[in-house]
Design a protein around this motif. Structure first.
Motif, PDB file in Angstrom:
ATOM      1  N   TRP A 158      -6.466  -3.804  -0.010  1.00 38.24           N
ATOM      2  CA  TRP A 158      -6.906  -3.110  -0.908  1.00 38.24           C
ATOM      3  C   TRP A 158      -6.561  -3.194  -2.186  1.00 38.24           C
ATOM      4  CZ3 TRP A 158     -11.158  -4.140  -0.517  1.00 38.24           C
ATOM      5  CH2 TRP A 158     -12.322  -4.825  -1.812  1.00 38.24           C
ATOM      6  N   GLN A 159      -5.096  -1.968  -2.338  1.00 40.28           N
ATOM      7  CA  GLN A 159      -4.140  -1.387  -3.571  1.00 40.28           C
ATOM      8  C   GLN A 159      -3.648  -3.374  -3.844  1.00 40.28           C
ATOM      9  OE1 GLN A 159      -3.849   0.811  -5.981  1.00 40.28           O
ATOM     10  NE2 GLN A 159      -5.087   2.408  -4.806  1.00 40.28           N
ATOM     11  N   SER A 197      -5.199  -5.398  -5.904  1.00 44.67           N
ATOM     12  CA  SER A 197      -5.966  -5.573  -7.274  1.00 44.67           C
ATOM     13  C   SER A 197      -4.706  -5.578  -8.511  1.00 44.67           C
ATOM     14  CB  SER A 197      -6.200  -3.637  -6.914  1.00 44.67           C
ATOM     15  OG  SER A 197      -4.727  -2.744  -7.633  1.00 44.67           O
ATOM     16  N   GLN A 225      -6.760  -2.519 -12.855  1.00 37.71           N
ATOM     17  CA  GLN A 225      -5.465  -2.276 -13.367  1.00 37.71           C
ATOM     18  C   GLN A 225      -5.259  -3.136 -15.125  1.00 37.71           C
ATOM     19  OE1 GLN A 225      -4.432   0.253 -10.699  1.00 37.71           O
ATOM     20  NE2 GLN A 225      -4.450  -0.638  -9.011  1.00 37.71           N
ATOM     21  N   VAL A 231       2.833   1.445  -3.376  1.00 39.60           N
ATOM     22  CA  VAL A 231       1.979   2.320  -3.989  1.00 39.60           C
ATOM     23  C   VAL A 231       1.765   4.439  -3.971  1.00 39.60           C
ATOM     24  CG1 VAL A 231      -0.781   1.944  -5.530  1.00 39.60           C
ATOM     25  CG2 VAL A 231       0.924   0.349  -5.181  1.00 39.60           C
ATOM     26  N   LYS A 232       0.942   3.574  -3.184  1.00 37.42           N
ATOM     27  CA  LYS A 232       0.596   5.539  -2.611  1.00 37.42           C
ATOM     28  C   LYS A 232       2.523   6.449  -3.038  1.00 37.42           C
ATOM     29  CE  LYS A 232      -1.355   6.464   1.833  1.00 37.42           C
ATOM     30  NZ  LYS A 232      -1.492   6.969   3.250  1.00 37.42           N
ATOM     31  N   GLN A 261      -2.340   6.971 -12.534  1.00 35.57           N
ATOM     32  CA  GLN A 261      -2.864   6.771 -10.970  1.00 35.57           C
ATOM     33  C   GLN A 261      -3.067   5.094 -10.818  1.00 35.57           C
ATOM     34  OE1 GLN A 261      -6.811   7.628 -10.151  1.00 35.57           O
ATOM     35  NE2 GLN A 261      -6.020   9.794 -11.011  1.00 35.57           N
ATOM     36  N   ARG A 262      -2.929   5.069 -12.293  1.00 35.23           N
ATOM     37  CA  ARG A 262      -2.428   3.544 -12.571  1.00 35.23           C
ATOM     38  C   ARG A 262      -1.728   2.249 -12.317  1.00 35.23           C
ATOM     39  NH1 ARG A 262      -6.292   1.667 -17.746  1.00 35.23           N
ATOM     40  NH2 ARG A 262      -7.352   0.478 -16.243  1.00 35.23           N
ATOM     41  N   PRO A 281      -9.379  -0.848  -7.330  1.00 35.43           N
ATOM     42  CA  PRO A 281      -9.401   0.061  -8.893  1.00 35.43           C
ATOM     43  C   PRO A 281      -8.755  -1.218  -9.507  1.00 35.43           C
ATOM     44  CG  PRO A 281      -7.477   0.612  -6.633  1.00 35.43           C
ATOM     45  CD  PRO A 281      -9.303  -0.720  -6.549  1.00 35.43           C
ATOM     46  N   GLU A 309       1.227  -0.876  -0.066  1.00 32.23           N
ATOM     47  CA  GLU A 309      -0.254  -0.075   0.270  1.00 32.23           C
ATOM     48  C   GLU A 309       0.679   1.198   0.017  1.00 32.23           C
ATOM     49  OE1 GLU A 309      -3.814   0.121   0.399  1.00 32.23           O
ATOM     50  OE2 GLU A 309      -4.194  -1.791   0.825  1.00 32.23           O
TER      51      GLU A 309
END
Ligand SMILES: *Cc1c(COP(=O)(O)O)cnc(C)c1O
Length: 426
Positions: free
Chosen positions: A155-156, A159, A178, A125-126, A141-142, A176, A122
């Motif tokens: 979550w991330q 995905s 991807q 990704v952030k 942002q993908r 999300p 996470e």
């Protein structure tokens, strides 16, 4: 509460306690472990000990109840188990960050300590999304990844797990969306490399990062691929302004025969996640490392901080044990041990290739995999392994092992026999 008998404990477990990917109430009876030492798990039902073929999911690389790690935990416990990390710092966290920077691929300079592998993903990704936002490119942002991956259960990370293994159908419109390319072939194929390049180029405007597990895909299918693809990813990411994230949570700390799997291709990522073996399997901790370019980018933004701060960030107890585990690893000839286990698994698992129902046998570093041509009967396969005196946890069509590096030759042979028995009966 008085001490529980094994049947009482199992009944309460079934009624109240979730297990990984489990139903509620529980349907399969877990084994109750009373203690663990070296490479052995001692069962509470009096039936004896099992050799651990799983390293508690890649983590217990030095085995259990290790005197050096115990001492590190005890020493730290007497100073402090925990203090908050906002406004305070301490030696275990600082030493750990320095150890990680020194041992990791070139360019990774900054360390975010997280509480689990999924959280470290996470954070990765952030970092990537925030980097592009700071540079005035918020559309990036993908994420792009290849199929067959696993990056955790929050979550991330979910995905970018393989859409089937990650049960994406259940989450259509929620997770999300991807960008996925096909799974990486084992050997280098120029056509696949071309597919990687083309997808990155096509989606460059919306891609923040490519995220992959280098060389070995773990819980997504235990597949190995040519390190040459990492170079293809690096070049395509550089050409099209996309960051590259390596998830080394499973592969890190020597498991594949390199300290980090990225070294097989000498390709440095922009961001790297480690976890699992970080504390030698003693407690939960993970880390996200990044380059100065990523950190500087974030610092130039409208919000010039990385807005993430778990309560137990930098936990001193876990950090102290992680330092001890890394020093223990680097202070020995770990590569010889991993190669020794690799040779033992190759020898012992060769017999599995001839079994009916076996699709493929593969070994890399201290990882051995038997892939079946059908879904494994988990109960029958686990029981067959237990009869050989070994703990294995097969899943999907896979029976696999990644033993602690301290596993002796006789125990490696026993683990291989158990994998074969599980393949025969699963
Ligand atoms: C296990 C794993 C994770 C998730 O780590 P947790 O500590 O279970 O959250 C992420 N990525 C990879 C490659 C893993 O093997």
């Amino acid at each position: 509460m008085p001490e529980l008998t094994v049947p009482e404990l199992l009944e309460l477990d079934r009624r109240h306690v979730w297990h990984p990917y489990g139903p509620m109430p529980g349907r399969q009876e877990p084994l109750v472990v009373e203690s663990a030492s070296g490479v052995r798990l001692r069962l509470a039902d009096g039936s004896g000990e099992l050799v651990d073929g799983m390293s508690s999911w890649w983590s217990a690389i030095h085995g259990y109840n290790h005197p050096v790690l115990n001492e590190a935990a005890r020493g730290q416990l007497e100073r402090m188990s925990h203090v908050m990390f906002g406004g305070l710092t301490h030696e275990p966290a600082v030493r750990l960050a320095k150890l990680l920077v020194d041992m990791s691929p070139e360019g990774l300079e900054h360390v975010f300590l997280a509480d689990s592998g999924s959280v470290s993903v996470e954070v990765a990704v952030k970092m990537c999304l925030q980097y592009w936002r700071s540079l005035g490119r918020p559309r990036k942002q993908r994420l792009l990844t290849w199929r067959g991956g696993y990056h955790g259960d929050t979550w991330q990370p979910m995905s970018v797990c393989d859409p089937e293994g990650g049960m994406h159908e259940l989450w259509t419109g929620v997770l999300p969306r991807q960008v996925f390319v096909g799974p990486p072939p084992a050997a280098y194929e120029e056509s696949y490399a071309e597919e990687l390049r083309a997808s990155i180029e096509r989606h460059a405007d919306e891609l923040a990062a490519v995220i992959v597990e280098p060389v070995v895909q773990g819980a997504g299918g235990m597949r190995f691929h040519s390190p040459a693809y990492l170079r293809v990813l690096r070049e395509a990411c550089d050409a099209h302004d996309v960051l590259l994230v390596f998830d080394e949570i499973a592969t890190g700390f020597g498991r594949t025969g390199a300290l980090f799997a990225a070294e097989h291709a000498a390709v440095p990522p922009d961001v790297m996640c480690v976890g699992k073996a970080l504390t030698g399997g003693y407690m939960t901790m993970a880390a996200t490392l990044c380059t100065s370019r990523v950190a500087d980018g974030i610092s130039r933004g409208e919000v010039p901080v990385l807005a993430h701060g778990p309560t137990f960030m930098g936990n001193p107890l876990a950090a102290a044990v992680a330092c001890a585990s890394i020093e223990l690893l680097l202070g020995q000839d770990w590569l010889t041990e991993v190669k020794r286990i690799e040779a033992g698994l190759r020898d012992g698992l060769a017999a599995a290739s001839d079994l009916p129902g076996v699709e493929e046998v593969r070994v890399l570093g201290a990882i051995g995999v038997v892939q079946l041509d059908h879904a494994v009967d988990m109960k029958a396969a686990s029981e067959a392994a237990v009869r050989e005196g070994v703990w294995l946890r097969p899943f999907r069509d896979l029976i696999y092992t990644m033993p602690p590096y301290v596993t002796g030759d006789a125990d490696v042979a026993r683990i291989a026999r158990a994998v074969c028995a599980a393949a025969r009966e699963g």
